[in-house]
Write a protein that holds these residues in place. Structure first.
Motif, PDB file in Angstrom:
ATOM      1  N   UNK A 174       0.872  -1.185   0.000  1.00  0.00           N
ATOM      2  CA  UNK A 174       0.000   0.000   0.000  1.00  0.00           C
ATOM      3  C   UNK A 174       0.904   1.229   0.000  1.00  0.00           C
ATOM      4  N   UNK A 175       0.821   2.024  -1.079  1.00  0.00           N
ATOM      5  CA  UNK A 175       1.704   3.167  -1.261  1.00  0.00           C
ATOM      6  C   UNK A 175       0.926   4.471  -1.145  1.00  0.00           C
ATOM      7  N   UNK A 176       1.599   5.439  -0.594  1.00  0.00           N
ATOM      8  CA  UNK A 176       1.062   6.797  -0.518  1.00  0.00           C
ATOM      9  C   UNK A 176       2.046   7.730  -1.218  1.00  0.00           C
ATOM     10  N   UNK A 177       1.559   8.499  -2.201  1.00  0.00           N
ATOM     11  CA  UNK A 177       2.414   9.400  -2.966  1.00  0.00           C
ATOM     12  C   UNK A 177       1.845  10.815  -2.874  1.00  0.00           C
TER      13      UNK A 177
ATOM     14  N   UNK B 257      -2.851   0.483  -3.962  1.00  0.00           N
ATOM     15  CA  UNK B 257      -2.806  -0.835  -3.306  1.00  0.00           C
ATOM     16  C   UNK B 257      -2.530  -1.899  -4.352  1.00  0.00           C
ATOM     17  N   UNK B 258      -1.769  -2.901  -3.958  1.00  0.00           N
ATOM     18  CA  UNK B 258      -1.401  -3.928  -4.924  1.00  0.00           C
ATOM     19  C   UNK B 258      -1.208  -5.273  -4.223  1.00  0.00           C
ATOM     20  N   UNK B 259      -1.705  -6.310  -4.820  1.00  0.00           N
ATOM     21  CA  UNK B 259      -1.480  -7.692  -4.380  1.00  0.00           C
ATOM     22  C   UNK B 259      -0.810  -8.431  -5.529  1.00  0.00           C
ATOM     23  N   UNK B 260       0.337  -9.036  -5.244  1.00  0.00           N
ATOM     24  CA  UNK B 260       1.102  -9.720  -6.279  1.00  0.00           C
ATOM     25  C   UNK B 260       1.296 -11.181  -5.885  1.00  0.00           C
ATOM     26  N   UNK B 261       1.015 -12.062  -6.824  1.00  0.00           N
ATOM     27  CA  UNK B 261       1.206 -13.508  -6.620  1.00  0.00           C
ATOM     28  C   UNK B 261       2.226 -13.988  -7.636  1.00  0.00           C
ATOM     29  N   UNK B 262       3.293 -14.632  -7.137  1.00  0.00           N
ATOM     30  CA  UNK B 262       4.331 -15.144  -8.036  1.00  0.00           C
ATOM     31  C   UNK B 262       4.628 -16.600  -7.716  1.00  0.00           C
ATOM     32  N   UNK B 263       5.011 -17.315  -8.751  1.00  0.00           N
ATOM     33  CA  UNK B 263       5.271 -18.753  -8.589  1.00  0.00           C
ATOM     34  C   UNK B 263       6.268 -19.193  -9.645  1.00  0.00           C
TER      35      UNK B 263
ATOM     36  N   UNK C 225       5.727 -17.408 -13.117  1.00  0.00           N
ATOM     37  CA  UNK C 225       4.434 -16.801 -13.409  1.00  0.00           C
ATOM     38  C   UNK C 225       4.095 -15.814 -12.312  1.00  0.00           C
ATOM     39  N   UNK C 226       3.415 -14.748 -12.711  1.00  0.00           N
ATOM     40  CA  UNK C 226       3.005 -13.767 -11.713  1.00  0.00           C
ATOM     41  C   UNK C 226       1.646 -13.205 -12.091  1.00  0.00           C
ATOM     42  N   UNK C 227       0.889 -12.895 -11.077  1.00  0.00           N
ATOM     43  CA  UNK C 227      -0.414 -12.257 -11.248  1.00  0.00           C
ATOM     44  C   UNK C 227      -0.515 -11.118 -10.253  1.00  0.00           C
ATOM     45  N   UNK C 228      -1.064 -10.002 -10.723  1.00  0.00           N
ATOM     46  CA  UNK C 228      -1.144  -8.823  -9.873  1.00  0.00           C
ATOM     47  C   UNK C 228      -2.538  -8.222  -9.939  1.00  0.00           C
ATOM     48  N   UNK C 229      -2.963  -7.719  -8.807  1.00  0.00           N
ATOM     49  CA  UNK C 229      -4.229  -7.006  -8.695  1.00  0.00           C
ATOM     50  C   UNK C 229      -3.921  -5.664  -8.047  1.00  0.00           C
ATOM     51  N   UNK C 230      -4.179  -4.559  -8.776  1.00  0.00           N
ATOM     52  CA  UNK C 230      -3.787  -3.249  -8.281  1.00  0.00           C
ATOM     53  C   UNK C 230      -4.911  -2.248  -8.459  1.00  0.00           C
ATOM     54  N   UNK C 231      -4.832  -1.209  -7.675  1.00  0.00           N
ATOM     55  CA  UNK C 231      -5.827  -0.144  -7.741  1.00  0.00           C
ATOM     56  C   UNK C 231      -5.177   1.132  -7.227  1.00  0.00           C
ATOM     57  N   UNK C 232      -5.614   2.261  -7.747  1.00  0.00           N
ATOM     58  CA  UNK C 232      -5.099   3.566  -7.333  1.00  0.00           C
ATOM     59  C   UNK C 232      -6.246   4.559  -7.269  1.00  0.00           C
TER      60      UNK C 232
ATOM     61  N   UNK D 281     -11.521  -1.025  -5.202  1.00  0.00           N
ATOM     62  CA  UNK D 281     -12.904  -0.748  -5.623  1.00  0.00           C
ATOM     63  C   UNK D 281     -13.042  -0.900  -7.138  1.00  0.00           C
ATOM     64  N   UNK D 282     -11.989  -0.537  -7.857  1.00  0.00           N
ATOM     65  CA  UNK D 282     -11.969  -0.727  -9.317  1.00  0.00           C
ATOM     66  C   UNK D 282     -10.608  -1.297  -9.697  1.00  0.00           C
ATOM     67  N   UNK D 283     -10.315  -2.523  -9.315  1.00  0.00           N
ATOM     68  CA  UNK D 283      -8.966  -3.060  -9.508  1.00  0.00           C
ATOM     69  C   UNK D 283      -8.647  -3.365 -10.967  1.00  0.00           C
ATOM     70  N   UNK D 284      -7.359  -3.396 -11.218  1.00  0.00           N
ATOM     71  CA  UNK D 284      -6.843  -3.786 -12.524  1.00  0.00           C
ATOM     72  C   UNK D 284      -5.988  -5.033 -12.318  1.00  0.00           C
TER      73      UNK D 284
END
Length: 458
Positions: free
Chosen positions: A112-115, A126-132, A308-315, A325-328
């Motif tokens: 979770x980043x604040x800029x 906010x970002x959730x990253x899954x790697x394998x 492999x990696x999968x990411x779910x992020x939102x700003x 709320x509107x993730x990418x």
């Protein structure tokens, strides 16, 4: 149609992969060589049955039946600091295995980043990253197996430490009886020497003995007193040693046994075991297997890897709106082929090979030591039996000789010096016999430990 640059990259990766695989195939199977070393090792099994030992024994603690000794062993296993240190090392190895297992599983990271910038709104992300990492070459599986082998090796070392500790407790406990017997024998010797000294003093005053005889008697008496003082201290030393083995920091209050306990066992079935019951050999063999697996991992580090990696992020401009709320979402795959690292990967693989070779030589050294310990203990068993037989005969003859000298002295047919010499010989043989009995019993424990008789698991 595949373009030429991409085709070159693919061909290069394939060639590097084939080179690495060929290097992997060049490994020597040290585990198989170690098994051959064990199979070719022959301890003279016919000696084992010739000892005429009775009783069926499976563990070291079966050698001596004593409730007091069992309590001391239990205390040592639970409180000895050296053993507890080894147990902590074993726990660390268990966590290393769990760490290796985790490398096979996907990893999940959240951030979770604040800029905040001047003259601009604050942004939140906010970002959730899954790697394998795909374990194409079983590299991660080999690393986990290596950790499992290392854990099993540490467990065997812990068992070996337990066995050695119990053997030392048993020998020290037996030694208390030996030291007490030495005190008793020397006390009887001293009492007789003091009586002889008083007799010589009377004879000297009567003009029947010279000054040299009196000085010689006083010398013997003083020497016996010195020996007795040392024997008493030896008993206290053994108590302090047992106290250390038990992990106590308070003085040990324990009385020595009046008589030695019976220590006997049968070696039935052990020739077929061929030393495989010894935990130090198990540990050394497992170390070879772990090192071999680590060598495979080192070679496979040269092969391409796919992750492999999968990411779910939102700003957003508020923390609440940034919480998906509107993730990418995004998916990515990455192929990595090591090309040049200054020879580090090749050097790591060669080091791993040499470590496996070292583990094999360490196994051979452990095996040779094990065989030597068994042969030495077997040789001592035979020699001690023979010495006990001869010293018992010598002591019986000495007692008969002393009885004859006592009769002759009372009848005026023998000198006092001859009587004292016969007494000295008898006491020396008594002390020697008792020491041999202790050495014989202690050697039985040594032999059991050498053959792999260990502590009964709880």
């Amino acid at each position: 149609m595949i373009n030429k640059p991409f085709r070159c990259v693919v061909l290069f990766c394939i060639s590097v992969t084939l080179i690495a695989c060929s290097s992997t195939q060049q490994r020597i199977d040290y585990a198989n060589l170690a098994q051959q070393e064990l199979d070719n090792t022959e301890v003279q099994a016919n000696q084992w049955q010739s000892l005429n030992l009775a009783g069926e024994i499976s563990y070291l603690t079966d050698l001596i039946q004593s409730d007091e000794l069992d309590m001391l062993i239990k205390e040592a296993l639970s409180a000895n600091p050296s053993l507890q240190k080894t147990a902590l090392t074993l726990q660390a190895s268990l966590w290393e295995l769990k760490k290796s297992h985790g490398a096979n599983l996907p990893s999940v990271d959240a951030s979770f980043d604040v800029n905040e910038e001047q003259d601009s709104d604050t942004n939140y992300a906010a970002k959730i990253n899954i790697s394998w990492e795909l374990d194409l070459w079983q590299k991660l599986a080999n690393a986990e197996s290596a950790s499992a082998k290392s854990l099993a090796s540490d467990e065997a070392l812990f068992q070996s430490s337990q066995d050695t500790l119990v053997a030392n407790v048993m020998k020290t406990w037996l030694s208390l009886t030996s030291k007490q017997h030495a005190i008793e024998i020397e006390s009887k010797r001293l009492s007789l020497l003091e009586a002889n000294e008083q007799l010589i003093v009377k004879r000297f005053k009567s003009g029947l003995n010279n000054l040299e005889a009196l000085d010689e008697a006083r010398t013997s008496t003083s020497q016996s007193r010195a020996n007795l003082a040392q024997y008493r201290e030896n008993l206290e030393i053994q108590k302090r040693e047992l106290q250390t083995l038990l992990g106590r920091n308070t003085p040990l209050e324990i009385a020595a046994q009046q008589d030695y306990p019976e220590v006997s066992y049968s070696l039935t079935g052990l020739p077929e075991q061929n030393l495989q019951r010894r935990p130090d050999l198990k540990s050394a063999y497992l170390t070879i297997e772990a090192a071999d697996l680590n060598t495979q991992v080192a070679y496979k580090d040269m092969l391409p890897s796919i992750s492999l990696s999968a990411a779910l992020s939102d700003a957003a401009q508020s923390p609440r709106m940034a919480l998906f709320t509107s993730p990418i979402w995004s998916l990515a795959a990455k192929l990595t082929q090591p090309l040049y690292q200054g020879g580090q990967l090749k050097a790591a693989a060669e080091v791993a090979k040499l470590q496996t070779a070292q583990a094999f030589q360490a196994y051979r050294d452990t095996l040779l030591t094990a065989v030597n310990e068994v042969e030495d203990a077997l040789g001592q068993e035979k020699v001690l039996q023979q010495r006990l037989k001869h010293i018992r005969n010598a002591l019986q003859s000495s007692r008969n000789n002393l009885t004859q000298y006592q009769t002759k002295y009372r009848n005026g047919l023998a000198e006092l010096s001859d009587l004292i010499s016969a007494q000295t010989t008898m006491f020396d043989l008594e002390a020697q016999l008792d020491e041999l009995i202790y050495e014989h019993l202690a050697n039985r424990i040594t032999l059991g430990l050498a053959l792999g008789l260990g502590v009964k698991p709880e």
